[in-house]
Design a protein around this motif. Sequence first.
Motif, PDB file in Angstrom:
ATOM      1  N   ALA A 159       0.840  -1.199   0.000  1.00 14.06           N
ATOM      2  CA  ALA A 159       0.000   0.000   0.000  1.00 14.06           C
ATOM      3  C   ALA A 159       0.875   1.248   0.000  1.00 14.06           C
ATOM      4  N   SER A 160       1.938   1.246   0.779  1.00 12.61           N
ATOM      5  CA  SER A 160       2.842   2.397   0.817  1.00 12.61           C
ATOM      6  C   SER A 160       3.524   2.609  -0.524  1.00 12.61           C
ATOM      7  N   ALA A 161       3.938   1.517  -1.150  1.00 12.89           N
ATOM      8  CA  ALA A 161       4.586   1.615  -2.458  1.00 12.89           C
ATOM      9  C   ALA A 161       3.595   2.123  -3.500  1.00 12.89           C
ATOM     10  N   PHE A 162       2.363   1.653  -3.429  1.00 16.14           N
ATOM     11  CA  PHE A 162       1.328   2.100  -4.365  1.00 16.14           C
ATOM     12  C   PHE A 162       1.060   3.599  -4.207  1.00 16.14           C
ATOM     13  N   ILE A 163       0.914   4.062  -2.985  1.00 16.22           N
ATOM     14  CA  ILE A 163       0.664   5.487  -2.723  1.00 16.22           C
ATOM     15  C   ILE A 163       1.849   6.323  -3.189  1.00 16.22           C
ATOM     16  N   ALA A 164       3.057   5.856  -2.928  1.00 13.82           N
ATOM     17  CA  ALA A 164       4.250   6.589  -3.358  1.00 13.82           C
ATOM     18  C   ALA A 164       4.306   6.688  -4.879  1.00 13.82           C
ATOM     19  N   SER A 165       3.954   5.600  -5.569  1.00 12.28           N
ATOM     20  CA  SER A 165       3.979   5.636  -7.036  1.00 12.28           C
ATOM     21  C   SER A 165       2.921   6.590  -7.577  1.00 12.28           C
ATOM     22  N   LEU A 166       1.754   6.653  -6.942  1.00 15.10           N
ATOM     23  CA  LEU A 166       0.721   7.608  -7.362  1.00 15.10           C
ATOM     24  C   LEU A 166       1.198   9.038  -7.192  1.00 15.10           C
ATOM     25  N   LEU A 167       1.875   9.319  -6.099  1.00 16.49           N
ATOM     26  CA  LEU A 167       2.393  10.671  -5.865  1.00 16.49           C
ATOM     27  C   LEU A 167       3.443  11.046  -6.892  1.00 16.49           C
ATOM     28  N   ILE A 168       4.284  10.104  -7.263  1.00 19.14           N
ATOM     29  CA  ILE A 168       5.309  10.373  -8.281  1.00 19.14           C
ATOM     30  C   ILE A 168       4.654  10.658  -9.627  1.00 19.14           C
ATOM     31  N   VAL A 169       3.665   9.851 -10.002  1.00 16.64           N
ATOM     32  CA  VAL A 169       2.972  10.051 -11.275  1.00 16.64           C
ATOM     33  C   VAL A 169       2.244  11.396 -11.282  1.00 16.64           C
ATOM     34  N   ALA A 170       1.576  11.739 -10.193  1.00 15.23           N
ATOM     35  CA  ALA A 170       0.864  13.015 -10.111  1.00 15.23           C
ATOM     36  C   ALA A 170       1.837  14.182 -10.205  1.00 15.23           C
ATOM     37  N   GLY A 171       2.973  14.073  -9.557  1.00 18.81           N
ATOM     38  CA  GLY A 171       3.984  15.127  -9.622  1.00 18.81           C
ATOM     39  C   GLY A 171       4.536  15.286 -11.023  1.00 18.81           C
ATOM     40  N   ALA A 172       4.752  14.190 -11.704  1.00 24.13           N
ATOM     41  CA  ALA A 172       5.257  14.249 -13.076  1.00 24.13           C
ATOM     42  C   ALA A 172       4.238  14.895 -14.001  1.00 24.13           C
ATOM     43  N   ALA A 173       2.961  14.622 -13.784  1.00 23.25           N
ATOM     44  CA  ALA A 173       1.924  15.220 -14.624  1.00 23.25           C
ATOM     45  C   ALA A 173       1.844  16.723 -14.427  1.00 23.25           C
ATOM     46  N   GLN A 174       2.114  17.192 -13.214  1.00 18.92           N
ATOM     47  CA  GLN A 174       2.068  18.615 -12.935  1.00 18.92           C
ATOM     48  C   GLN A 174       3.344  19.328 -13.354  1.00 18.92           C
ATOM     49  N   ALA A 175       4.402  18.610 -13.618  1.00 15.10           N
ATOM     50  CA  ALA A 175       5.688  19.218 -13.938  1.00 15.10           C
ATOM     51  C   ALA A 175       5.697  19.884 -15.300  1.00 15.10           C
ATOM     52  N   GLY A 176       4.671  19.675 -16.103  1.00 12.27           N
ATOM     53  CA  GLY A 176       4.600  20.303 -17.419  1.00 12.27           C
ATOM     54  C   GLY A 176       4.728  19.268 -18.511  1.00 12.27           C
ATOM     55  N   THR A 177       4.355  19.670 -19.717  1.00 11.36           N
ATOM     56  CA  THR A 177       4.350  18.722 -20.811  1.00 11.36           C
ATOM     57  C   THR A 177       5.582  18.806 -21.676  1.00 11.36           C
ATOM     58  N   ALA A 178       6.355  19.875 -21.574  1.00 11.78           N
ATOM     59  CA  ALA A 178       7.478  20.069 -22.496  1.00 11.78           C
ATOM     60  C   ALA A 178       8.453  18.897 -22.467  1.00 11.78           C
ATOM     61  N   ALA A 179       8.787  18.403 -21.286  1.00  9.41           N
ATOM     62  CA  ALA A 179       9.734  17.295 -21.194  1.00  9.41           C
ATOM     63  C   ALA A 179       9.133  16.011 -21.760  1.00  9.41           C
ATOM     64  N   ASN A 180       7.827  15.855 -21.661  1.00  6.38           N
ATOM     65  CA  ASN A 180       7.169  14.651 -22.155  1.00  6.38           C
ATOM     66  C   ASN A 180       6.874  14.718 -23.648  1.00  6.38           C
ATOM     67  N   ASP A 181       7.064  15.864 -24.254  1.00  7.82           N
ATOM     68  CA  ASP A 181       6.754  16.055 -25.660  1.00  7.82           C
ATOM     69  C   ASP A 181       7.977  15.863 -26.542  1.00  7.82           C
ATOM     70  N   ARG A 182       8.835  14.973 -26.153  1.00  7.64           N
ATOM     71  CA  ARG A 182      10.054  14.675 -26.909  1.00  7.64           C
ATOM     72  C   ARG A 182      10.037  13.227 -27.355  1.00  7.64           C
ATOM     73  N   MET A 183      10.551  13.003 -28.557  1.00  2.48           N
ATOM     74  CA  MET A 183      10.706  11.641 -29.050  1.00  2.48           C
ATOM     75  C   MET A 183      12.027  11.088 -28.509  1.00  2.48           C
ATOM     76  N   ILE A 184      12.289   9.831 -28.750  1.00  8.32           N
ATOM     77  CA  ILE A 184      13.516   9.200 -28.273  1.00  8.32           C
ATOM     78  C   ILE A 184      14.757   9.936 -28.772  1.00  8.32           C
ATOM     79  N   ASN A 185      14.695  10.483 -29.990  1.00  9.47           N
ATOM     80  CA  ASN A 185      15.852  11.199 -30.545  1.00  9.47           C
ATOM     81  C   ASN A 185      15.986  12.620 -30.003  1.00  9.47           C
ATOM     82  N   GLY A 186      15.096  13.018 -29.086  1.00  5.20           N
ATOM     83  CA  GLY A 186      15.171  14.333 -28.458  1.00  5.20           C
ATOM     84  C   GLY A 186      14.404  15.424 -29.179  1.00  5.20           C
TER      85      GLY A 186
END
Length: 115
Positions: free
Chosen positions: A7-34
């Motif tokens: 349960a602790s690991a699950f909650i921690a993973s949810l917090l990490i995913v939520a934080g990544a979603a709030q961090a902005g889309t620019a970093a996620n809008d890159r292909m493997i080649n950058g």
Amino acid sequence: MNRTVSASAFIASLLIVAGAAQAGTAANDRMINGKSIHGEVVAATQGTRVVNADAGKAINVNCGDVVTFKSAGKDFTWKFNSAGHRAFDLRDIAPAGFSSKPLMVYVSKSDAERG
């Protein structure tokens, strides 16, 4: 004990995913080649569409369009070769210090992609 750890690991993973979603889309809008999934910076050519990035809240473009964006004496030109044809904020692709004002860009398929 295993349930507590799981349960602790699950909650921690949810917090990490939520934080990544709030961090902005620019970093996620890159292909493997950058490269950006929205296209690339290109040189302005005659006949290129010009948009004042400070004058509106949104623009519509087609995949393949080349647009020069201007703001407070600065400009950059972008060719929209969108991998996902989805809306995004111009600030995700603009050079650092270009404009702090949000401008949504809505990318549609080109005529060739619709056929």
